[in-house]
Enzyme design. Structure first.
Site, PDB file in Angstrom:
ATOM      1  N   GLY A  77       0.839  -1.304   0.003  1.00 15.85           N
ATOM      2  CA  GLY A  77       0.027   0.009   0.009  1.00 15.85           C
ATOM      3  C   GLY A  77       0.767   1.165  -0.070  1.00 15.85           C
ATOM      4  N   ILE A  84       2.310   2.875   2.199  1.00 15.47           N
ATOM      5  CA  ILE A  84       3.810   2.911   3.401  1.00 15.47           C
ATOM      6  C   ILE A  84       4.505   1.684   2.580  1.00 15.47           C
ATOM      7  CG2 ILE A  84       4.494   2.234   5.399  1.00 15.47           C
ATOM      8  CD1 ILE A  84       2.030   3.478   6.698  1.00 15.47           C
ATOM      9  N   ASP A 113       8.593  -1.895  15.705  1.00 16.27           N
ATOM     10  CA  ASP A 113       8.249  -0.639  16.113  1.00 16.27           C
ATOM     11  C   ASP A 113       6.825  -0.595  16.790  1.00 16.27           C
ATOM     12  OD1 ASP A 113       8.246   2.391  16.443  1.00 16.27           O
ATOM     13  OD2 ASP A 113       6.732   2.524  14.869  1.00 16.27           O
ATOM     14  N   HIS A 144       6.769   2.404  19.092  1.00 12.32           N
ATOM     15  CA  HIS A 144       5.584   2.743  17.977  1.00 12.32           C
ATOM     16  C   HIS A 144       5.963   4.302  17.656  1.00 12.32           C
ATOM     17  CE1 HIS A 144       1.449   1.865  16.720  1.00 12.32           C
ATOM     18  NE2 HIS A 144       1.967   2.877  15.995  1.00 12.32           N
ATOM     19  N   SER A 165       5.606   7.268  13.021  1.00 12.63           N
ATOM     20  CA  SER A 165       5.232   8.566  12.585  1.00 12.63           C
ATOM     21  C   SER A 165       5.707   9.572  13.315  1.00 12.63           C
ATOM     22  CB  SER A 165       3.646   8.599  12.249  1.00 12.63           C
ATOM     23  OG  SER A 165       2.877   8.683  13.688  1.00 12.63           O
TER      24      SER A 165
HETATM   25  O1  GLV Z   1       0.471   3.634  13.830  1.00 12.95           O
HETATM   26  C1  GLV Z   1       0.323   4.834  13.685  1.00 12.95           C
HETATM   27  C2  GLV Z   1      -0.828   5.147  12.839  1.00 12.95           C
HETATM   28  O2  GLV Z   1      -1.827   4.305  12.652  1.00 12.95           O
HETATM   29  O3  GLV Z   1      -0.951   6.622  12.554  1.00 12.95           O
END
Ligand code: GLV
Length: 361
Positions: free
Chosen positions: A194, A196, A301, A325, A328
């Site tokens: 996708g 990402i 992550d 995590h 972003s």
């Molecule tokens: O993991 C982070 C998101 O889904 O934006």
């Protein structure tokens, strides 16, 4: 209605940190009076977030916020959403029937400040006529960048290297020490092609990767051609790849898909990277695969649960790098996510098309 407004506004002021003073009491009362006259839509924000979102919302709405870095307790959340028109939430809040019913029929839109929406029961939202917004695109490059960083940190053994320097284990330059697989000449397999997955592939291009493979429910020929990636079945990707990157969304189909059967199909030297959701991995199986040498290393992550408990066996392993995590977590991405969440909410409240709406399938 008045009771609802009162609880909404009380939280607003309590979170300003002035709850126990006389002046705060006066402020609560005066806010209630002003606000009970207000016809502005009410939005509840479940956490301290970059100011771009709240600032935009305040131009049209009455905003209350759990203005802390830690999640709002569920009970508090259930009472805070009563009577709101919109909810600005994060991936840590479970948006289910119970929460939607606690908000009541005034709720028109939920905006999650995330690209993942496995925490939102889309069916329950659809049944109640509640629109849902999310934040794709604005974080794609940040997540791709962190995926590459984690891949390099894992394959080039940065955790061990940093520890060695800090713990006085450096000794001298040693030809055989802390070697790991490089990207040059390697085969990279992307599971989930996708936004990402594709962005990761683009980021990896300058590293002289020999072969970029991808797998997904369907081929993406145009994008794959532009990136120079080739479609293969999942089994073929696992068998051929030196690096296996999990870029799939968490759905019932992908839940714990990376289990012992899949790890067995990977090369014994393969490096597995997950920046999607912890739920796509069967974590005990991953631990066994790492300990038994079924695969070479893992960079995560995302985990189950989050935070990963400090006594998790994964943290005892040199060949496992875990991050909290943060894929972003660039200033720009998080600011843009906050703003897009606000724009989604305002559009829905104004009966305009939302910039990024999720529709239940
Ligand atoms: O993991 C982070 C998101 O889904 O934006």
């Amino acid at each position: 209605m008045i009771t609802r407004l009162r609880s909404f506004l009380t939280i607003r002021v309590l979170n300003g940190g002035v709850a126990n003073s006389l002046s705060s009491h006066l402020r609560v009362i005066s806010c209630q009076r002003i606000s009970s006259m207000s016809t502005k839509p009410k939005v509840f924000i479940t956490r301290r977030v970059p100011e771009s979102g709240p600032t935009l919302l305040k131009t049209q709405c009455e905003v209350a916020q759990w203005n802390k870095d830690d999640p709002i307790p569920r009970n508090e959340l259930l009472s805070s959403v009563k009577g709101v028109d919109a909810l600005f939430c994060l991936l840590t809040e479970k948006i289910d029937g119970e929460l939607l019913d606690a908000a009541g029929t005034s709720l028109k839109v939920v905006g999650t400040m995330s690209v993942g929406y496995d925490h939102v029961d889309l069916q329950a939202c659809a049944e109640r006529g509640v629109k849902v917004g999310f934040t794709p695109n604005v974080l794609t490059n940040a997540v791709a960048e962190l995926t590459v960083a984690l891949l390099l940190a894992t394959s080039r053994r940065l955790k061990e290297a940093i520890r060695a320097v800090e713990n006085g284990l450096w000794g001298t330059w040693k030809p055989m020490w802390l070697c790991g697989p490089g990207l040059e000449g390697s085969t990279v397999g992307i599971v989930g092609f996708g936004r990402i997955g594709m962005a990761v592939a683009r980021c990896l291009k300058p590293f002289a990767v020999n072969c970029m493979l991808y797998t997904d429910f369907a081929e993406r020929p145009a994008e794959a051609k532009e990136i120079g990636a080739e479609f293969r079945s999942l089994d073929e990707v696992l068998a051929a790849s030196d690096f296996v990157l999990a870029c799939v969304a968490l759905t019932p189909d992908t839940k714990e898909m990376f289990n012992k059967d899949l790890f067995k199909k990977m090369k014994k030297t393969s490096v597995f990277i997950n920046t999607s959701r912890g739920g796509v991995v069967q974590q005990d199986d991953l631990y066994q695969a790492l300990v038994s040498g079924e695969i070479g290393a893992a960079g995560l992550d995302v985990t189950t649960p989050e935070p990963l408990p400090t006594d998790s066996p994964l943290l005892t392993l040199d060949n496992c790098v875990a991050l909290p995590h943060i894929a972003s977590a660039t200033h720009n991405s998080r600011g843009a996510m906050s703003e897009l969440t606000a724009r989604n909410i305002l559009s829905a409240l104004n009966s305009q098309p939302m910039p990024s709406e999720i529709k239940a399938s």
